[in-house]
Design a protein around this motif. Structure first.
Motif, PDB file in Angstrom:
ATOM      1  N   ILE A 290      42.623  40.520  33.932  1.00 33.67           N
ATOM      2  CA  ILE A 290      42.742  39.161  34.474  1.00 33.67           C
ATOM      3  C   ILE A 290      42.777  39.188  35.990  1.00 33.67           C
ATOM      4  O   ILE A 290      42.124  38.382  36.676  1.00 33.67           O
ATOM      5  N   ALA A 291      43.526  40.142  36.555  1.00 34.29           N
ATOM      6  CA  ALA A 291      43.616  40.211  38.019  1.00 34.29           C
ATOM      7  C   ALA A 291      42.256  40.521  38.629  1.00 34.29           C
ATOM      8  O   ALA A 291      41.846  39.915  39.632  1.00 34.29           O
ATOM      9  N   SER A 292      41.514  41.507  38.061  1.00 29.53           N
ATOM     10  CA  SER A 292      40.202  41.883  38.602  1.00 29.53           C
ATOM     11  C   SER A 292      39.231  40.717  38.532  1.00 29.53           C
ATOM     12  O   SER A 292      38.516  40.417  39.491  1.00 29.53           O
ATOM     13  N   LEU A 293      39.185  40.024  37.401  1.00 33.79           N
ATOM     14  CA  LEU A 293      38.241  38.914  37.235  1.00 33.79           C
ATOM     15  C   LEU A 293      38.622  37.728  38.114  1.00 33.79           C
ATOM     16  O   LEU A 293      37.752  36.981  38.579  1.00 33.79           O
ATOM     17  N   THR A 294      39.894  37.570  38.402  1.00 28.82           N
ATOM     18  CA  THR A 294      40.301  36.467  39.291  1.00 28.82           C
ATOM     19  C   THR A 294      39.728  36.687  40.696  1.00 28.82           C
ATOM     20  O   THR A 294      39.215  35.745  41.337  1.00 28.82           O
ATOM     21  N   ARG A 511      34.213  35.034  31.691  1.00 34.61           N
ATOM     22  CA  ARG A 511      34.857  36.330  31.456  1.00 34.61           C
ATOM     23  C   ARG A 511      36.350  36.264  31.744  1.00 34.61           C
ATOM     24  O   ARG A 511      37.166  36.859  31.022  1.00 34.61           O
ATOM     25  N   LEU A 512      36.744  35.507  32.754  1.00 35.52           N
ATOM     26  CA  LEU A 512      38.154  35.339  33.063  1.00 35.52           C
ATOM     27  C   LEU A 512      38.878  34.610  31.930  1.00 35.52           C
ATOM     28  O   LEU A 512      39.984  34.997  31.521  1.00 35.52           O
ATOM     29  N   ASP A 513      38.238  33.551  31.378  1.00 35.40           N
ATOM     30  CA  ASP A 513      38.839  32.819  30.260  1.00 35.40           C
ATOM     31  C   ASP A 513      38.990  33.721  29.040  1.00 35.40           C
ATOM     32  O   ASP A 513      39.996  33.653  28.323  1.00 35.40           O
ATOM     33  N   GLN A 514      38.003  34.568  28.811  1.00 38.15           N
ATOM     34  CA  GLN A 514      38.088  35.479  27.663  1.00 38.15           C
ATOM     35  C   GLN A 514      39.221  36.479  27.842  1.00 38.15           C
ATOM     36  O   GLN A 514      39.944  36.802  26.888  1.00 38.15           O
ATOM     37  N   ALA A 515      39.394  36.978  29.071  1.00 40.76           N
ATOM     38  CA  ALA A 515      40.488  37.932  29.330  1.00 40.76           C
ATOM     39  C   ALA A 515      41.840  37.253  29.136  1.00 40.76           C
ATOM     40  O   ALA A 515      42.777  37.841  28.562  1.00 40.76           O
ATOM     41  N   ARG A 516      41.974  36.030  29.619  1.00 39.71           N
ATOM     42  CA  ARG A 516      43.223  35.301  29.415  1.00 39.71           C
ATOM     43  C   ARG A 516      43.493  35.048  27.935  1.00 39.71           C
ATOM     44  O   ARG A 516      44.635  35.138  27.476  1.00 39.71           O
TER      45      ARG A 516
END
Length: 823
Positions: A290-294, A511-516
């Motif tokens: 999540i941090a990386s994709l943010t 991708r961020l939504d999927q990680a969350r």
């Protein structure tokens, strides 16, 4: 039967409606000439009642009911019988083949209080219609037709029927007159009662046989069994309470065993969720992703904003687009205007050619018309020249003709002389000229149409070219195509870069939504594992007791908490298994005690004949004993009822056998071949004795009647011949009439049915004056009693003058007529 009103309409010789009122008459005579229709009135009474007439021969022949000229007729009779008033109507008609048939018949009971002229309307109730009328009349009068004509209506030539009848025929008549057939009905009823009584006795004996077991010994045994069962029922409460206590012990042991089994099942079913060992690592990886994709989404969003700013710096895209559109419109209009102008020029050239064709066609038409007029003039001149005469005025110039023109052929050289008669007249054919003129006009019309179309097309093309040139002149000055296209290319490049930036941002955000979502899933799994762990621990605490309680939960480490709980579970499961074995042993012991006590009680019940299921409950055992008591009580009551029923059946058997014996004796005494013959013989002796008294009076003591000893025939005792007995068939005509009248009067006055009327049809013409006076006196004495109506049909004035009421019957060309007259 006493007639009150007779109506005739086209019946026999009565061709017009007629009515005969007998209501105030006790003694009357029908008088008139022979053939006037006197007997027809008596015939009408018979026909109304029975549908036939003695004088017609066969009973089913009714052709004489209508005159040959009549198509339909009707007879109606109002009469009294047994104190009631009745009305009978019969109508006849002739069918297509000429046969006379009864069309309709009806019998009604009438209101006796209604006026006689409206009697048919006062119907109390209908009695019969059609073929059922005659049987109903027989029931009312008590006589069949053949006996009615022997003792009520004595027609012409048939006075002596009863006198000369065979003994069997006389017996049949007397059976009806005396109501003797009632004894035959009684005999038949007695025979039926005998059979019914025998059947009832047999049925009662059969029912009695089925009750053979209903004895006093059986009743005593049933009472003893009922008493024993009641004593058993009174001592069962203690046994049943003990069984219920045993069952309560078993239920308690089963509950305890079930509790231990449930705890053991809960312990054995405890399993660590498969994801628990990896949940911590999965949560760490999800947080890092999540941090990386943010960070990636933030950088791409900055690139997207820079692309949007670069696109905005290029200005308004509409200006180069409008300039390019104006340039393309100028080029298109220039091309279209040139094409339109060239087409207009070509159309102008074509117009000149169609103009020349039109002028030439019009000239050809003018020439053809000129030629036709020339030929017409020449034809007219030639005709005029043949009619000119020298000295006569010319029809054209009105001058006097001094010289005839020379003969000449047709103007075009095709004329011929007429007919070979020397007339010199020329003939001109205008057909070719007319056809040439029509062809010229057709070509002129086609040339005119082609010229008009060409002219219209040229005008339209010139107008179109002018319009396009005007639109072209109104356009603004053209710009630089290369500069315009370069500006639009810059806009396209900026659009492409902005779209690429937006696409990259959207992908990074997905991708961020999927990680969350994955992190949330891991969190939910961990939370679910904690809830499962806590609920399991709480349920195990509830299912206790435990020597060692479940361990406390460390919320900091899920995997370690599950491991400690599973270790405790293993120790608790071993303790639960030991406790379950102890509960099983207790339950088996309690079940054995219950089975022994239930077996002992079942054996006691079996001794009293009460059978129960192997595993019957205390309530079922008590109900079985109660049912056995009820059955024994019912059996005893049924046995007592059967004994009462058997006693009743024995009484019925004796009673019905006695009734059958009495009915048999009665039927035996009333047998038709004995009792009826005896009764009729006695009645005939009384009848003949009464008739003999009347005959002795009629014959001045010369004759009496008697019955032959062996044959039963009626004989005459002739005192003029020293009391000689001889057959009644040896009497003369007048003597036979006297004997027959005596019997008829005896029949009408001495029988049980009380006949209310008697009608005598002729038979008086053969009597000498003294006998006639005796007959008249006898009839007067018979009528004076007012017990019956007396009617005679006669044409003997000496007798008619002594009758108080006369119905005079006459006949003319219109048929028969009747009129009532008195003395």
């Amino acid at each position: 039967m006493r007639p009150l009103l007779l109506n005739l309409d086209h019946f026999g010789s009565f061709r017009e409606p007629a009515a005969v009122d007998f209501s105030d008459t006790e003694y009357f005579a029908l008088v008139g000439p022979t053939g006037a229709g006197k007997s027809t009135i008596i015939d009408a009474i018979c026909f109304a009642l029975y549908g036939t007439v003695p004088r017609w021969g066969k009973e089913n022949v009714i052709s004489h009911a209508l005159a040959p000229s009549a198509a339909a007729g009707k007879v109606g009779l109002v009469f009294e019988s047994g104190g009631r008033r009745y009305g009978v109507v019969r109508s006849v008609a002739r069918d297509n083949k000429g046969a006379v048939r009864t069309k309709a018949a009806r019998l009604d009971e009438l209101d006796p209080a209604a006026p006689l002229d409206r009697a048919y309307e006062a119907v109390l109730k209908p009695l019969a219609e059609g073929e059922h009328v005659t049987p109903e009349v027989q029931g009312l009068t008590g006589l069949e037709y053949k006996f009615f004509t022997q003792c009520v209506v004595l027609p012409q030539g048939r006075f002596a029927e009863f006198l000369h009848a065979a003994p069997r025929e006389r017996q049949d008549l007397l059976v009806q007159l005396l109501d003797a057939d009632v004894y035959e009905r009684i005999r038949q009823r007695a025979a039926g009662e005998e059979e019914a009584a025998k059947s009832a006795a047999a049925f009662a004996r059969d029912q009695l046989g089925r009750l053979s077991g209903a004895s006093e010994t059986a009743e005593r045994e049933a009472a003893d069994r009922l008493a024993a069962l009641r004593r058993l029922a009174g001592t069962m409460d203690t046994d049943l309470d003990l069984l219920r206590a045993r069952e309560a012990d078993i239920r308690r042991a089963e509950q305890e065993r079930a509790s231990v089994a449930e705890r053991q099942s809960a312990l054995s079913s405890l399993r660590m969720p498969g994801a628990v060992p990896t949940l911590a690592e999965a949560r760490r990886a999800a947080e890092e992703s999540i941090a990386s994709l943010t960070d990636e989404v933030a950088g791409l969003e900055a690139d997207d904003r820079a692309a949007d700013e670069a696109l905005a710096a290029l200005g308004d895209r509409a200006e180069p687009l409008a300039a390019l559109a104006a340039l393309e419109a100028r080029e298109r209009l220039t091309a279209e205007a040139g094409e339109a102008r060239a087409a207009a020029s070509a159309a102008g050239g074509s117009l000149e050619g169609t103009k020349a064709d039109l002028v030439a066609a019009e000239q050809a038409v003018a020439a053809a018309e000129h030629e036709r007029e020339r030929l017409r003039d020449a034809h007219a001149a030639a005709g005029l020249a043949h009619r000119l005469a020298v000295g006569e005025p010319c029809p054209v110039c009105l001058r006097t003709v001094t010289e005839l023109p020379a003969e000449r052929g047709a103007p075009d050289g095709r004329g011929t002389t007429g007919g070979g008669h020397g007339s010199g007249e020329e003939v001109f054919d205008l057909g070719p000229v007319e056809r040439a003129l029509a062809r010229a006009r057709d070509r002129a019309a086609r040339a005119g149409s082609a010229h008009a179309k060409a002219e219209t097309s040229a005008s339209m093309l010139a107008g179109q070219a002018t319009r396009l040139e005007s639109e072209l002149a109104a356009l603004p000055a053209p710009g630089d195509r290369a500069g315009i296209e370069a500006a639009l290319a810059a806009f396209g490049k900026a659009d492409e870069l902005a779209n690429q930036a937006r696409t990259a941002v959207r992908a990074a955000r997905r991708r961020l939504d999927q990680a969350r979502a994955a992190a949330q899933q891991v969190g939910r799994q961990a939370e679910s594992a904690w809830r499962t762990l806590e609920s399991t621990r709480d349920r195990l605490l509830v299912l206790g007791p435990h020597d060692v309680p479940p361990p406390a939960l460390d919320r900091g480490d899920l995997h370690r908490a599950w491991t400690e709980l599973l270790g405790w579970r293993d120790e608790a499961a071993r303790a639960a298994a030991t406790a379950l074995a102890a509960r099983e042993a207790e339950l088996a012991e309690a079940a054995a005690r219950l089975a022994g006590d239930r077996r002992n009680l079942a054996d006691r019940l079996a001794e009293h004949g009460v059978t129960v299921p192997r595993e019957a409950s205390p309530d079922q055992l008590g109900a079985a004993v109660a049912a056995a008591v009820a059955r024994a009580d019912g059996a005893l009551e049924r046995l007592r009822e059967d004994r009462r029923r058997a006693a009743e059946l024995e009484r019925v058997v004796a009673e019905k056998e006695h009734e059958a014996k009495v009915a048999h004796e009665l039927a035996l005494r009333l047998r038709a071949n004995a009792f009826e013959r005896w009764l009729c013989a006695e009645a005939l002796e009384v009848l003949v004795a009464g008739a003999s008294d009347t005959l002795r009076e009629l014959s001045d003591g010369q004759y009496e009647l008697a019955l032959a000893d062996r044959t039963g025939d009626i004989e005459v005792i002739d005192h003029g011949e020293a009391g000689m007995r001889r057959s009644a068939r040896t009497l003369s005509g007048g003597e036979t009439f006297q004997a027959a009248l005596a019997l008829a009067l005896a029949l009408s006055g001495a029988v049980a049915r009380g006949l209310d009327s008697i009608f005598l049809d002729e038979g008086f013409g053969t009597l000498d004056p003294a006998t006639l006076d005796t007959v008249a006196t006898t009839l007067e004495r018979l009528a004076s009693g007012r017990e019956r109506m007396i009617g005679v049909v006669t044409h003997v004035p000496a007798l008619a003058d002594r009758v108080p009421v006369r119905f005079e019957v006459k006949r003319d060309a219109k048929g028969s007529h009747v009129r009532k007259a008195g003395l």
